[in-house]
Motif scaffolding. Structure first.
Motif, PDB file in Angstrom:
ATOM      1  N   PRO A   4       0.814  -1.228   0.000  1.00  7.86           N
ATOM      2  CA  PRO A   4       0.000   0.000   0.000  1.00  7.86           C
ATOM      3  C   PRO A   4       0.841   1.268   0.000  1.00  7.86           C
ATOM      4  O   PRO A   4       0.370   2.342  -0.399  1.00  7.86           O
ATOM      5  N   GLY A   5       2.095   1.183   0.443  1.00  9.16           N
ATOM      6  CA  GLY A   5       2.955   2.347   0.480  1.00  9.16           C
ATOM      7  C   GLY A   5       2.598   3.283   1.614  1.00  9.16           C
ATOM      8  O   GLY A   5       1.982   2.904   2.608  1.00  9.16           O
ATOM      9  N   GLY A   6       2.994   4.535   1.489  1.00  7.16           N
ATOM     10  CA  GLY A   6       2.733   5.519   2.531  1.00  7.16           C
ATOM     11  C   GLY A   6       3.792   6.601   2.519  1.00  7.16           C
ATOM     12  O   GLY A   6       4.609   6.711   1.582  1.00  7.16           O
ATOM     13  N   HIS A   7       3.822   7.408   3.565  1.00  3.86           N
ATOM     14  CA  HIS A   7       4.757   8.521   3.637  1.00  3.86           C
ATOM     15  C   HIS A   7       6.122   8.046   4.121  1.00  3.86           C
ATOM     16  O   HIS A   7       6.219   7.249   5.065  1.00  3.86           O
ATOM     17  N   SER A   8       7.178   8.538   3.481  1.00  2.00           N
ATOM     18  CA  SER A   8       8.515   8.071   3.835  1.00  2.00           C
ATOM     19  C   SER A   8       8.972   8.572   5.203  1.00  2.00           C
ATOM     20  O   SER A   8       9.964   8.085   5.739  1.00  2.00           O
ATOM     21  N   SER A   9       8.239   9.513   5.784  1.00  2.00           N
ATOM     22  CA  SER A   9       8.625  10.017   7.095  1.00  2.00           C
ATOM     23  C   SER A   9       8.276   9.046   8.215  1.00  2.00           C
ATOM     24  O   SER A   9       8.746   9.198   9.339  1.00  2.00           O
ATOM     25  N   ALA A  52       8.155   8.751  -0.778  1.00  2.00           N
ATOM     26  CA  ALA A  52       7.036   7.840  -0.547  1.00  2.00           C
ATOM     27  C   ALA A  52       7.548   6.418  -0.381  1.00  2.00           C
ATOM     28  O   ALA A  52       8.544   6.022  -1.002  1.00  2.00           O
ATOM     29  N   LEU A  53       6.887   5.663   0.461  1.00  2.00           N
ATOM     30  CA  LEU A  53       7.205   4.239   0.581  1.00  2.00           C
ATOM     31  C   LEU A  53       6.788   3.546  -0.716  1.00  2.00           C
ATOM     32  O   LEU A  53       5.746   3.865  -1.286  1.00  2.00           O
ATOM     33  N   PRO A  54       7.599   2.623  -1.196  1.00  2.00           N
ATOM     34  CA  PRO A  54       7.327   2.021  -2.503  1.00  2.00           C
ATOM     35  C   PRO A  54       6.044   1.183  -2.511  1.00  2.00           C
ATOM     36  O   PRO A  54       5.789   0.409  -1.591  1.00  2.00           O
ATOM     37  N   GLN A  55       5.263   1.371  -3.538  1.00  2.00           N
ATOM     38  CA  GLN A  55       4.050   0.576  -3.715  1.00  2.00           C
ATOM     39  C   GLN A  55       4.308  -0.665  -4.570  1.00  2.00           C
ATOM     40  O   GLN A  55       3.514  -1.600  -4.562  1.00  2.00           O
ATOM     41  N   VAL A  96       8.200   1.684   7.697  1.00  2.00           N
ATOM     42  CA  VAL A  96       7.866   0.418   8.351  1.00  2.00           C
ATOM     43  C   VAL A  96       8.689  -0.684   7.693  1.00  2.00           C
ATOM     44  O   VAL A  96       9.247  -0.502   6.610  1.00  2.00           O
ATOM     45  N   ARG A  97       8.770  -1.810   8.351  1.00  2.46           N
ATOM     46  CA  ARG A  97       9.551  -2.923   7.797  1.00  2.46           C
ATOM     47  C   ARG A  97       8.872  -3.526   6.563  1.00  2.46           C
ATOM     48  O   ARG A  97       9.535  -4.095   5.697  1.00  2.46           O
ATOM     49  N   ASP A  98       7.556  -3.406   6.504  1.00  2.15           N
ATOM     50  CA  ASP A  98       6.785  -3.948   5.385  1.00  2.15           C
ATOM     51  C   ASP A  98       6.991  -3.047   4.167  1.00  2.15           C
ATOM     52  O   ASP A  98       6.199  -2.145   3.892  1.00  2.15           O
ATOM     53  N   ASN A  99       8.074  -3.311   3.411  1.00  6.30           N
ATOM     54  CA  ASN A  99       8.502  -2.428   2.341  1.00  6.30           C
ATOM     55  C   ASN A  99       8.750  -3.258   1.079  1.00  6.30           C
ATOM     56  O   ASN A  99       9.496  -4.246   1.097  1.00  6.30           O
TER      57      ASN A  99
END
Length: 473
Positions: A238-243, A336-339, A246-249
């Motif tokens: 799902p991704g998310g904000h890089s700030s 952004a966290l990678p989707q 989480v380990r789920d990447n």
């Protein structure tokens, strides 16, 4: 100017012709026919035929000009291309034989090369440089040396008025090095099978292996090959904000998966061809590696011997299916966290193994239900191993004894993929003859600073000329 300076300058001036004379003495002058061949070889290497910045069609134009200058009529030359790939054209030239019963033979050569980035090379990749006993340049070994030999052979036959018993055909094609390009060999097999119809074909894949010091140790005849298939391993998230990481990447998960692929070895397998290769080549080496090769040929489950043999990357690949990550992509923004993250995994599949079974094996190796493993493409039909025909092997052995006394000839399964698979699909067995050879490190083929052994190129030219003549009767 002082006397001392005059002496220094005089010595320096004299040193140039002295050095030049020494260099000339070290390298014998080329015969006129060798000079012409070298010019042809150089023209091939220095014509960029990569998929990104080059043009096979432009090189085919130059080859056609040379063939016509040698006396080939327009009717003997067939050009081909498709509208959506105008730079990926090729040609077929035919030298008619005298016999109505002897079936033709086909010489096949791809004229495209792997992309070379000039900024990564020590020398300009599209300039042929002769240095320290090697020809450097993209395509010098894969496979413009053999292309030049095929073209040179057909030109010499025409100029000498030689009429073979068996019709000789030469097909120069594009697209062998790029899975998504227009593949000329495939197109000819599917659209012009009568044009290239032959009893057998000579192609790349054979050659031999030196001791790393320019001496041929083992000569090879290419009999069969692996199948090339690409898979995509992909992680989604799902991704998310890089700030708030989480380990789920997705990128981390992909990295873990690629590490597992790196550490996995597929089971050892052997065919009659590979077993014969390890037995003959191992005996020829006469060292610890050679002894281990012979032990593996006798018992593929010998773990101690395998541990030694597997230290050689080419031997390791001959013994099993191999898969390696070749391309990466992932993420969509710096903050952004990678989707999504994915990797292309290129597999070279052992004969008799299905592409689906390899996909399932990769899925098990990754062992992550959140990730997908999908087959992206394959390079063509399943490879059909040609017979080890004595009519092909014996002339090659006889000539080898003349050119390289005492060097054994071993049948070899290619770990790469050639356009011979398209010929096999229409009933034309394809063989890679000996003649040319390289060093144990692979001579930079597909990599940086590709090179070919100068001695091997000139001797290979003579050997292959005689071999074609032997087969053509």
């Amino acid at each position: 100017m002082t006397l001392r300076n005059r002496i220094v300058l005089t010595i320096a001036a004299l040193s140039v012709p002295i050095a030049a004379a020494a260099q000339t003495a070290a390298a014998p002058a080329l015969r006129l026919d060798q000079q012409r061949f070298r010019a042809l070889y150089q023209e091939l290497v220095e014509t960029d035929t990569s998929i990104t910045t080059g043009s096979c069609t432009a090189l085919a134009d130059k080859v056609e000009t040379r063939l016509k200058a040698a006396g080939y009529a327009d009717s003997a030359i067939t050009r081909f291309a498709v509208p959506d790939h105008p730079k990926e054209g090729g040609l077929v030239v035919v030298l008619p034989g005298s016999s109505r019963t002897a079936k033709p033979m086909l010489l096949l050569g791809h004229i495209d090369v792997v992309v070379a980035k000039a900024e990564d090379w020590t020398r300009d990749p599209y300039k042929m440089v002769e240095e320290n006993g090697y020809f450097y340049g993209r395509g010098t070994s894969d496979m413009k040396a053999m292309d030049a030999i095929w073209i040179d052979t057909l030109i010499r036959f025409k100029q000498d008025g030689y009429r073979p018993k068996r019709t000789i055909k030469l097909a120069l094609t594009c697209g062998e090095e790029t899975s998504w390009a227009f593949n000329g060999a495939k197109w000819l097999a599917q659209n012009k099978p009568d044009l290239i119809a032959a009893e057998f074909a000579l192609n790349e894949g054979g050659g031999g292996r030196s001791d790393g010091k320019g001496n041929l140790v083992i000569a090879n005849i290419h009999v069969g090959e692996k199948a090339a298939v690409n898979y995509r391993i992909e992680a989604t998230n799902p991704g998310g904000h890089s700030s708030a990481p989480v380990r789920d990447n997705a990128i981390y998960e992909l990295a873990d998966a690629i590490g597992k692929v790196r550490d996995y070895d597929f089971p050892v397998q052997m065919t009659d061809t590979t077993r014969a290769y390890f037995r003959i080549a191992g005996k020829a080496r006469g060292d610890a590696m050679g002894a281990a090769m012979m032990r593996v040929a006798a018992d593929p489950t010998d773990k101690a011997a395998l541990a030694i043999v597997d230290t050689d990357k080419s031997y390791h690949s001959m013994l099993r299916t191999t898969c390696v990550a070749t391309l990466l992509d992932g993420g969509h923004a710096n903050n952004a966290l990678p989707q999504r993250a994915g990797a292309n995994v290129n597999c070279r599949i052992f004969p008799g193994v299905s592409a689906e079974s390899v996909r399932v094996a990769l899925e098990k190796v990754v062992a992550d239900p959140k990730m997908t493993v999908k087959q992206v493409d394959d390079r063509g039909p399943a490879a059909v191993p040609p017979p080890l025909d004595p009519r092909i092997v014996q002339p090659a052995e006889r000539l080898l004894a003349r050119y390289y006394p005492g060097v054994p000839l071993a049948p070899m399964m290619s770990t790469g993929a050639t356009d011979g698979i398209y010929l096999g699909a229409i009933g034309i067995p394809s063989y890679g003859p000996p003649g040319l050879y390289g060093d144990p490190d692979g001579n930079g083929a597909h990599g940086l600073n590709e090179r070919a052994i100068v001695k091997a190129v000139y001797t290979g030219r003579d050997y292959l000329y005689d071999l074609v003549k032997a087969y053509a009767g």
